[in-house]
Design an enzyme around this catalytic site. Structure first.
Site, PDB file in Angstrom:
ATOM      1  N   ASN A 148       0.818  -1.317  -0.118  1.00 33.86           N
ATOM      2  CA  ASN A 148       0.122  -0.037  -0.060  1.00 33.86           C
ATOM      3  C   ASN A 148       0.957   1.076   0.035  1.00 33.86           C
ATOM      4  O   ASN A 148       0.321   2.572  -0.281  1.00 33.86           O
ATOM      5  CB  ASN A 148      -1.074   0.032   1.081  1.00 33.86           C
ATOM      6  CG  ASN A 148      -0.444   0.225   2.605  1.00 33.86           C
ATOM      7  OD1 ASN A 148       0.629  -0.582   2.890  1.00 33.86           O
ATOM      8  ND2 ASN A 148      -0.877   0.931   3.254  1.00 33.86           N
ATOM      9  N   GLU A 245       4.378  -4.711  12.403  1.00 37.01           N
ATOM     10  CA  GLU A 245       3.389  -3.469  12.139  1.00 37.01           C
ATOM     11  C   GLU A 245       2.061  -3.882  11.369  1.00 37.01           C
ATOM     12  O   GLU A 245       2.418  -4.000  10.174  1.00 37.01           O
ATOM     13  CB  GLU A 245       4.268  -2.294  11.154  1.00 37.01           C
ATOM     14  CG  GLU A 245       5.257  -1.833  12.031  1.00 37.01           C
ATOM     15  CD  GLU A 245       5.155  -0.757  13.089  1.00 37.01           C
ATOM     16  OE1 GLU A 245       4.089  -0.214  12.970  1.00 37.01           O
ATOM     17  OE2 GLU A 245       6.053  -0.575  13.906  1.00 37.01           O
ATOM     18  N   CYS A 278      -3.072   1.803   6.931  1.00 37.75           N
ATOM     19  CA  CYS A 278      -3.114   1.125   8.127  1.00 37.75           C
ATOM     20  C   CYS A 278      -3.824   1.737   9.106  1.00 37.75           C
ATOM     21  O   CYS A 278      -4.523   1.185  10.018  1.00 37.75           O
ATOM     22  CB  CYS A 278      -1.788   0.489   8.582  1.00 37.75           C
ATOM     23  SG  CYS A 278      -0.625   1.852   8.666  1.00 37.75           S
ATOM     24  N   GLU A 453       8.546   1.450  15.070  1.00 40.56           N
ATOM     25  CA  GLU A 453       9.035   2.070  13.963  1.00 40.56           C
ATOM     26  C   GLU A 453       9.065   3.724  14.219  1.00 40.56           C
ATOM     27  O   GLU A 453       8.235   3.841  15.007  1.00 40.56           O
ATOM     28  CB  GLU A 453       8.371   1.777  12.571  1.00 40.56           C
ATOM     29  CG  GLU A 453       8.626   0.386  12.120  1.00 40.56           C
ATOM     30  CD  GLU A 453       9.900   0.221  11.509  1.00 40.56           C
ATOM     31  OE1 GLU A 453      10.780   0.824  11.737  1.00 40.56           O
ATOM     32  OE2 GLU A 453      10.202  -1.086  11.530  1.00 40.56           O
TER      33      GLU A 453
HETATM   34  P1  NAD Z   1      -0.075  -9.082   3.617  1.00 41.04           P
HETATM   35  O1  NAD Z   1       0.044  -9.509   5.153  1.00 41.04           O
HETATM   36  O2  NAD Z   1      -0.967  -9.824   2.897  1.00 41.04           O
HETATM   37  O3  NAD Z   1       1.712  -8.877   2.961  1.00 41.04           O
HETATM   38  C1  NAD Z   1       2.525  -8.284   3.578  1.00 41.04           C
HETATM   39  C2  NAD Z   1       3.959  -8.840   3.251  1.00 41.04           C
HETATM   40  O4  NAD Z   1       4.080 -10.302   3.536  1.00 41.04           O
HETATM   41  C3  NAD Z   1       3.944  -8.936   1.619  1.00 41.04           C
HETATM   42  O5  NAD Z   1       5.337  -8.727   0.973  1.00 41.04           O
HETATM   43  C4  NAD Z   1       3.580 -10.367   1.238  1.00 41.04           C
HETATM   44  O6  NAD Z   1       4.209 -10.862   0.132  1.00 41.04           O
HETATM   45  C5  NAD Z   1       4.215 -11.012   2.567  1.00 41.04           C
HETATM   46  N1  NAD Z   1       3.826 -12.261   3.095  1.00 41.04           N
HETATM   47  C6  NAD Z   1       2.623 -12.803   2.772  1.00 41.04           C
HETATM   48  N2  NAD Z   1       2.244 -14.129   3.397  1.00 41.04           N
HETATM   49  C7  NAD Z   1       3.844 -14.124   4.114  1.00 41.04           C
HETATM   50  C8  NAD Z   1       4.142 -15.383   4.784  1.00 41.04           C
HETATM   51  N3  NAD Z   1       3.188 -16.371   5.152  1.00 41.04           N
HETATM   52  N4  NAD Z   1       5.259 -15.102   5.206  1.00 41.04           N
HETATM   53  C9  NAD Z   1       6.082 -14.077   4.886  1.00 41.04           C
HETATM   54  N5  NAD Z   1       5.566 -13.147   4.371  1.00 41.04           N
HETATM   55  C10 NAD Z   1       4.465 -13.151   3.647  1.00 41.04           C
HETATM   56  O7  NAD Z   1      -0.605  -7.532   3.780  1.00 41.04           O
HETATM   57  P2  NAD Z   1      -0.788  -6.565   2.399  1.00 41.04           P
HETATM   58  O8  NAD Z   1      -1.991  -7.038   1.785  1.00 41.04           O
HETATM   59  O9  NAD Z   1       0.477  -6.373   1.439  1.00 41.04           O
HETATM   60  O10 NAD Z   1      -0.878  -5.163   3.182  1.00 41.04           O
HETATM   61  C11 NAD Z   1      -1.849  -4.653   3.683  1.00 41.04           C
HETATM   62  C12 NAD Z   1      -1.954  -4.631   5.358  1.00 41.04           C
HETATM   63  O11 NAD Z   1      -0.749  -4.251   5.848  1.00 41.04           O
HETATM   64  C13 NAD Z   1      -3.235  -4.121   5.927  1.00 41.04           C
HETATM   65  O12 NAD Z   1      -3.742  -5.135   7.083  1.00 41.04           O
HETATM   66  C14 NAD Z   1      -2.563  -2.948   6.713  1.00 41.04           C
HETATM   67  O13 NAD Z   1      -3.099  -2.509   7.768  1.00 41.04           O
HETATM   68  C15 NAD Z   1      -1.209  -3.397   6.827  1.00 41.04           C
HETATM   69  N6  NAD Z   1      -0.305  -2.238   7.111  1.00 41.04           N
HETATM   70  C16 NAD Z   1       0.262  -2.067   8.136  1.00 41.04           C
HETATM   71  C17 NAD Z   1       1.106  -0.765   8.226  1.00 41.04           C
HETATM   72  C18 NAD Z   1       1.465  -0.692   9.744  1.00 41.04           C
HETATM   73  O14 NAD Z   1       2.660   0.359   9.831  1.00 41.04           O
HETATM   74  N7  NAD Z   1       1.225  -1.152  11.121  1.00 41.04           N
HETATM   75  C19 NAD Z   1       1.564   0.019   7.239  1.00 41.04           C
HETATM   76  C20 NAD Z   1       0.940  -0.280   5.988  1.00 41.04           C
HETATM   77  C21 NAD Z   1       0.001  -1.422   6.073  1.00 41.04           C
END
Ligand code: NAD
Length: 472
Positions: A148, A245, A278, A453
């Site tokens: 995102n 995060e 997020c 962070e």
């Molecule tokens: P996601 O959890 O699907 O993926 C995040 C990352 O992890 C990607 O690079 C993905 O390919 C990888 N991944 C997926 N499965 C994995 C596994 N089993 N082991 C290791 N890595 C794996 O999240 P997304 O859809 O890419 O992003 C959206 C989410 O991120 C939302 O829930 C949002 O709230 C959160 N987010 C949090 C913050 C924060 O600072 N707290 C910031 C931005 C986004």
């Protein structure tokens, strides 16, 4: 952007599953194919990074700072190009992408100033002894990045990791790997040792390979709560420290003594990045005395937002995928079936079927326990709720498994501090939304994460503490 292919072609025949097809969510047209790293690519990246550890730690701290500042300068010089890449892979408004690239540069500037301030302490222990602590880097750090805001969120963890002497293997999300791949080349040109920043594109399998890798000394994961739990379980096998995060379902509280106009003008920011943020304050609690004027103002502002492709800089771009759009549409439809009233939006805009657009949507008459008010939709949907007392607002705001962010609006200094103290969230902003800064720590309470962070606090995650006693 023309379709192009990134990555080293191997001599063996590659199947479809070895390639990530990156599409523009505004058109669902292919913009690039990227070779997935997989197990072998992660192995190679970790091995090259391990070789770079000694060289990077051999830089004087101030010299490391100069390299990070170079990276910041290059990011700023290349803002337009990088913003176009980000918009091509996310569909986000180009002006927002430019802002995110500039913010990524800010992280490198901020941490460039901290490279020579990673300090220890002297501790008065009994007897004739000198006791002191040193903060040492972990070594190879693995960064799992969501789609995102790939470049910004990559920078958010890469800059403090590098500032404190670590090298980096970053895995961008399969939906949006291009900006971090561009960053890898830009960072290498800023004078880093070879392999000190390696980017390993791929999906969950590549992520698992990085998480489980024995050569990785520390992990930082930014993404969904569910994946975060899986990452934490995998990290346990090698007892690898992990910063999480995760997601949110953040509240915004508008009290009767608030500047309602300002509150509405900021709150409409919940639709920024098509709600794929997020910390988005998607649960809006409004005191009964100002409910009418606040909702009128917010609905007017929401309906004035334009929806369309990011390259043409509409206010609201598409959702990342067709699945994400359909999931959001289904959640709104279910909420309406359960009795919700649509105040604004609630539809797929007409004539946008090529892309994954959804109108910015405000719902009311939604029970606090309704899935649309409890689950992180990660789309342009917010629910508005009425409250009567401060205690009730706090209790309902805190009634969530998440705890990433909360905003509150009041003219009373007493109330501002009192309520900020009661809210279960890692960040609270008063009379402003959003308000996050590279200098201020950011992270989740409850299931929104572990660790922080940003700020000097982030350096704690990327270093380990050694205590030394010298008998004198
Ligand atoms: P996601 O959890 O699907 O993926 C995040 C990352 O992890 C990607 O690079 C993905 O390919 C990888 N991944 C997926 N499965 C994995 C596994 N089993 N082991 C290791 N890595 C794996 O999240 P997304 O859809 O890419 O992003 C959206 C989410 O991120 C939302 O829930 C949002 O709230 C959160 N987010 C949090 C913050 C924060 O600072 N707290 C910031 C931005 C986004």
């Amino acid at each position: 952007m023309d379709h192009y292919r990134i990555g080293r072609q191997r001599s063996d025949a590659r199947g479809e599953q070895d390639v990530l097809n990156v599409t523009d969510p505004a058109t669902n047209r292919l913009v690039a194919s990227v070779v997935k790293s997989g197990d072998s690519g992660v192995d190679a990246a970790v091995s090259v990074a391990s070789e770079a550890v000694e060289a990077w730690q051999g830089f004087d701290p101030a010299e490391r700072g100069r390299v990070l500042r170079q990276i910041a300068d290059r990011l700023r010089d290349e803002t337009d190009r990088l913003a176009r890449v980000e918009t091509a892979e996310t569909g986000r408004p180009i002006s927002t992408s430019r802002h995110l690239v500039a913010s990524a540069a800010d992280y490198f500037d901020y941490y460039a100033g901290l490279t020579d301030k990673v300090e220890g302490e002297t501790i008065p222990v009994p007897g004739d002894r000198l006791n002191y602590t040193v903060r040492e880097p972990l070594g190879v750090t693995g960064h799992l990045v969501p789609w995102n805001a790939s470049l910004l969120l990559g920078a958010r963890s890469i800059a403090p990791a590098m500032a404190s002497g670590n090298v980096v293997v970053a895995k961008p999300a399969p939906e949006a790997p291009l900006s971090l791949l561009a960053f890898e080349r830009l960072a290498a040109a800023a004078g880093l040792p070879d392999g000190a920043v390696a980017v390993a594109p791929g999906g969950a399998e590549t992520g698992r390979a990085l998480t489980r890798h024995e050569g990785v000394d520390g992990l930082v994961f930014t993404g969904s709560r569910e994946t975060g739990k899986e990452v934490m379980r995998a990290a346990a096998d090698n007892v690898t420290p992990v910063n999480l995060e995760l997601g949110g379902k953040s509240p915004s509280l508008v009290f009767a003594d608030a500047d309602v106009t300002q509150a509405a003008e900021d709150t409409v920011g919940v639709f920024s990045n098509a709600g794929q943020v997020c910390y988005a304050t998607t649960r809006i609690f409004v005191h009964e005395d100002v409910y009418g004027p606040f909702v009128d103002a917010l609905v007017g502002l929401t309906e004035s937002l334009t929806v369309g492709p990011g390259v043409a800089d509409f206010d609201i771009g598409p959702l990342i995928s067709r699945d994400a759009r359909d999931r959001v549409a289904a959640s709104v439809d279910e909420a309406v079936d359960d009795g919700a009233t649509i105040l604004a939006g609630g539809r797929i805009p007409e004539d946008t079927d090529d892309g994954n657009f959804y109108e910015p949507t405000l719902l009311t008459d939604v029970d606090d326990d309704d899935p649309v008010a409890r689950e992180e939709l990660f789309g342009p949907v917010a629910t508005v709720h009425e409250f009567s007392s401060e205690a009730e607002a706090i209790q309902r705001a805190n009634d969530t498994e998440y705890g990433l962010y909360a905003a509150l609006w009041t003219d009373s200094l007493d109330r501002a501090h009192r309520v900020a103290g009661e809210l279960e969230a890692g960040t609270v902003s008063v009379n402003e939304y959003p308000a996050t800064f590279p200098q201020a720590p950011f992270g989740g309470y409850k299931e929104s994460g572990i660790g922080r962070e940003k700020g000097q606090q982030a350096l704690e995650h990327y270093t380990q503490l050694k205590d030394v006693t010298v008998q004198l």
